[in-house]
Write a protein that holds these residues in place. Sequence first.
Motif, PDB file in Angstrom:
ATOM      1  N   UNK A  98       0.835  -1.208   0.000  1.00 19.55           N
ATOM      2  CA  UNK A  98       0.000   0.000   0.000  1.00 19.55           C
ATOM      3  C   UNK A  98       0.865   1.251   0.000  1.00 19.55           C
ATOM      4  N   UNK A  99       1.932   1.221   0.818  1.00 23.67           N
ATOM      5  CA  UNK A  99       2.844   2.372   0.864  1.00 23.67           C
ATOM      6  C   UNK A  99       3.450   2.607  -0.515  1.00 23.67           C
ATOM      7  N   UNK A 100       3.926   1.520  -1.120  1.00 25.19           N
ATOM      8  CA  UNK A 100       4.539   1.634  -2.437  1.00 25.19           C
ATOM      9  C   UNK A 100       3.526   2.182  -3.440  1.00 25.19           C
ATOM     10  N   UNK A 101       2.307   1.648  -3.405  1.00 30.88           N
ATOM     11  CA  UNK A 101       1.268   2.087  -4.349  1.00 30.88           C
ATOM     12  C   UNK A 101       0.990   3.577  -4.179  1.00 30.88           C
ATOM     13  N   UNK A 102       0.875   3.999  -2.915  1.00 32.23           N
ATOM     14  CA  UNK A 102       0.548   5.391  -2.624  1.00 32.23           C
ATOM     15  C   UNK A 102       1.612   6.322  -3.170  1.00 32.23           C
ATOM     16  N   UNK A 103       2.862   5.994  -2.926  1.00 31.07           N
ATOM     17  CA  UNK A 103       3.943   6.871  -3.388  1.00 31.07           C
ATOM     18  C   UNK A 103       4.112   6.795  -4.901  1.00 31.07           C
ATOM     19  N   UNK A 104       3.916   5.604  -5.465  1.00 35.75           N
ATOM     20  CA  UNK A 104       4.018   5.444  -6.915  1.00 35.75           C
ATOM     21  C   UNK A 104       2.959   6.309  -7.610  1.00 35.75           C
ATOM     22  N   UNK A 105       1.740   6.278  -7.061  1.00 36.24           N
ATOM     23  CA  UNK A 105       0.661   7.072  -7.651  1.00 36.24           C
ATOM     24  C   UNK A 105       0.930   8.563  -7.472  1.00 36.24           C
ATOM     25  N   UNK A 106       1.325   8.935  -6.256  1.00 33.12           N
ATOM     26  CA  UNK A 106       1.547  10.355  -5.970  1.00 33.12           C
ATOM     27  C   UNK A 106       2.681  10.951  -6.783  1.00 33.12           C
ATOM     28  N   UNK A 107       3.809  10.235  -6.817  1.00 35.15           N
ATOM     29  CA  UNK A 107       4.962  10.765  -7.546  1.00 35.15           C
ATOM     30  C   UNK A 107       4.750  10.696  -9.052  1.00 35.15           C
ATOM     31  N   UNK A 108       4.023   9.675  -9.478  1.00 36.11           N
ATOM     32  CA  UNK A 108       3.826   9.495 -10.920  1.00 36.11           C
ATOM     33  C   UNK A 108       2.775  10.413 -11.514  1.00 36.11           C
ATOM     34  N   UNK A 109       1.880  10.922 -10.650  1.00 34.93           N
ATOM     35  CA  UNK A 109       0.763  11.715 -11.163  1.00 34.93           C
ATOM     36  C   UNK A 109       1.189  12.897 -12.034  1.00 34.93           C
ATOM     37  N   UNK A 148      11.276  10.572 -33.797  1.00 34.10           N
ATOM     38  CA  UNK A 148      11.272   9.306 -33.056  1.00 34.10           C
ATOM     39  C   UNK A 148      11.926   8.206 -33.881  1.00 34.10           C
ATOM     40  N   UNK A 149      11.562   8.153 -35.169  1.00 28.30           N
ATOM     41  CA  UNK A 149      12.123   7.081 -36.020  1.00 28.30           C
ATOM     42  C   UNK A 149      13.599   7.307 -36.287  1.00 28.30           C
ATOM     43  N   UNK A 150      13.980   8.586 -36.542  1.00 25.72           N
ATOM     44  CA  UNK A 150      15.358   8.874 -36.911  1.00 25.72           C
ATOM     45  C   UNK A 150      16.321   8.566 -35.779  1.00 25.72           C
ATOM     46  N   UNK A 151      15.964   8.980 -34.580  1.00 20.94           N
ATOM     47  CA  UNK A 151      16.875   8.811 -33.452  1.00 20.94           C
ATOM     48  C   UNK A 151      16.607   7.518 -32.681  1.00 20.94           C
ATOM     49  N   UNK A 152      15.774   6.647 -33.296  1.00 24.92           N
ATOM     50  CA  UNK A 152      15.506   5.321 -32.728  1.00 24.92           C
ATOM     51  C   UNK A 152      15.091   5.412 -31.260  1.00 24.92           C
ATOM     52  N   UNK A 153      14.154   6.296 -31.008  1.00 18.16           N
ATOM     53  CA  UNK A 153      13.652   6.427 -29.640  1.00 18.16           C
ATOM     54  C   UNK A 153      12.336   5.667 -29.459  1.00 18.16           C
ATOM     55  N   UNK A 154      12.040   4.791 -30.438  1.00 14.34           N
ATOM     56  CA  UNK A 154      10.780   4.054 -30.347  1.00 14.34           C
ATOM     57  C   UNK A 154      10.712   3.252 -29.051  1.00 14.34           C
ATOM     58  N   UNK A 155      11.871   2.704 -28.687  1.00  8.89           N
ATOM     59  CA  UNK A 155      11.938   1.913 -27.459  1.00  8.89           C
ATOM     60  C   UNK A 155      11.569   2.753 -26.249  1.00  8.89           C
ATOM     61  N   UNK A 156      12.100   4.000 -26.220  1.00  7.65           N
ATOM     62  CA  UNK A 156      11.823   4.892 -25.088  1.00  7.65           C
ATOM     63  C   UNK A 156      10.327   5.207 -25.016  1.00  7.65           C
ATOM     64  N   UNK A 157       9.714   5.442 -26.194  1.00  7.90           N
ATOM     65  CA  UNK A 157       8.272   5.712 -26.202  1.00  7.90           C
ATOM     66  C   UNK A 157       7.502   4.513 -25.677  1.00  7.90           C
ATOM     67  N   UNK A 158       7.986   3.313 -26.052  1.00 10.26           N
ATOM     68  CA  UNK A 158       7.341   2.096 -25.587  1.00 10.26           C
ATOM     69  C   UNK A 158       7.401   1.974 -24.079  1.00 10.26           C
ATOM     70  N   UNK A 159       8.583   2.276 -23.523  1.00 13.35           N
ATOM     71  CA  UNK A 159       8.746   2.209 -22.062  1.00 13.35           C
ATOM     72  C   UNK A 159       7.831   3.223 -21.384  1.00 13.35           C
ATOM     73  N   UNK A 160       7.784   4.422 -21.959  1.00 17.55           N
ATOM     74  CA  UNK A 160       6.920   5.465 -21.384  1.00 17.55           C
ATOM     75  C   UNK A 160       5.465   5.015 -21.388  1.00 17.55           C
ATOM     76  N   UNK A 175       2.963   4.386 -18.106  1.00 16.46           N
ATOM     77  CA  UNK A 175       1.662   5.039 -17.946  1.00 16.46           C
ATOM     78  C   UNK A 175       0.580   3.994 -17.702  1.00 16.46           C
ATOM     79  N   UNK A 176       0.641   2.904 -18.471  1.00 13.19           N
ATOM     80  CA  UNK A 176      -0.359   1.842 -18.273  1.00 13.19           C
ATOM     81  C   UNK A 176      -0.225   1.236 -16.878  1.00 13.19           C
ATOM     82  N   UNK A 177       1.019   1.020 -16.439  1.00 15.27           N
ATOM     83  CA  UNK A 177       1.242   0.479 -15.087  1.00 15.27           C
ATOM     84  C   UNK A 177       0.678   1.436 -14.041  1.00 15.27           C
ATOM     85  N   UNK A 178       0.892   2.728 -14.243  1.00 15.79           N
ATOM     86  CA  UNK A 178       0.382   3.723 -13.289  1.00 15.79           C
ATOM     87  C   UNK A 178      -1.137   3.683 -13.230  1.00 15.79           C
ATOM     88  N   UNK A 179      -1.791   3.605 -14.387  1.00 17.73           N
ATOM     89  CA  UNK A 179      -3.258   3.555 -14.432  1.00 17.73           C
ATOM     90  C   UNK A 179      -3.755   2.305 -13.722  1.00 17.73           C
TER      91      UNK A 179
END
Lengths: 202, 79
Positions: free
Chosen positions: A5-16, A39-51, A55-59
């Motif tokens: 619960x503590x982890x969830x609370x801080x994860x939600x609060x800090x992530x908001x 995004x395609x040129x600098x191959x940041x697709x992976x970073x977008x995927x992680x982001x 977000x889905x984990x936070x939701x």
Amino acid sequence: MKTIDKFSFWFIGLGFPFVVIAVIAISFFLHNDAVDSFVKHYETTGAWGVLGCLIIAWVFVTFVFLLRILFSENLRNLVFKKFSKIEERDEREMEIAGESAKFSFIANLAFWFFLMFLSCLTLGVKKYETPQISTSGEKKGGTMSVGFNFNPINTKSFEMKKENGIEEASYNALPLNPSGLIILLIIFQIGSYHLRARKFNS
Amino acid sequence: MGSLKPKLKIETNLSLLRAERKLTQGQLAEELQVTRATVNAMEKGDYNPSLELAFRLSLFFGMSIHEIFKIKEGDYENN
């Protein structure tokens, strides 16, 4: 309190704030060709995927946390302490919390009724192709009207039609989309509670 | 349970009793297991304590509740 619960609370609060910024940024830059090519040129697709995964984990964590609040008194008290800034350390603070909650409940109910009334108002505008003569003898190119229309199953807020040389537009909804309305209600709820609680602490 | 909006105007010599024992509001609050703000509110007459808190005060000071609190003469609201 449980570690999860503590982890969830801080994860939600800090992530908001990050989630809010990310959602605004994504919706703002969505389908933007310059961003797509970057995004395609600098191959940041992976970073977008992680982001996106974060977000889905936070939701998901937020949803589970909100469900747990309904069934866990300890968690409810913790969340209440954080939002209300009142710890209910003694009888007087418990009474302040109760009085403030009562005030907030009634204030919100009144606000909901007011919004419901507002949502029933209909603004109509008519434009005549050929100016028409009114009962007072004046030539009118159009009219504007404010009416009352209670139709909870109608999902169309804006309607436009043209027939017999008359263009008619009508708008029947609040001037906010559901997300904006919910944010307004959350702010009003928290604000009304604190307004009342502050009176006892001043 | 006490009342945040006292209907009875109750006078108290709590601040005097506290000063006689050379206690701060914080120290008295700790003894009574309440917050300093509650002690302050009681001394100013903004808060009437519950029966339980009144008895705790009585036991702490070694006096009856009537010696600590009394209704203000001729000045209380009927509801």
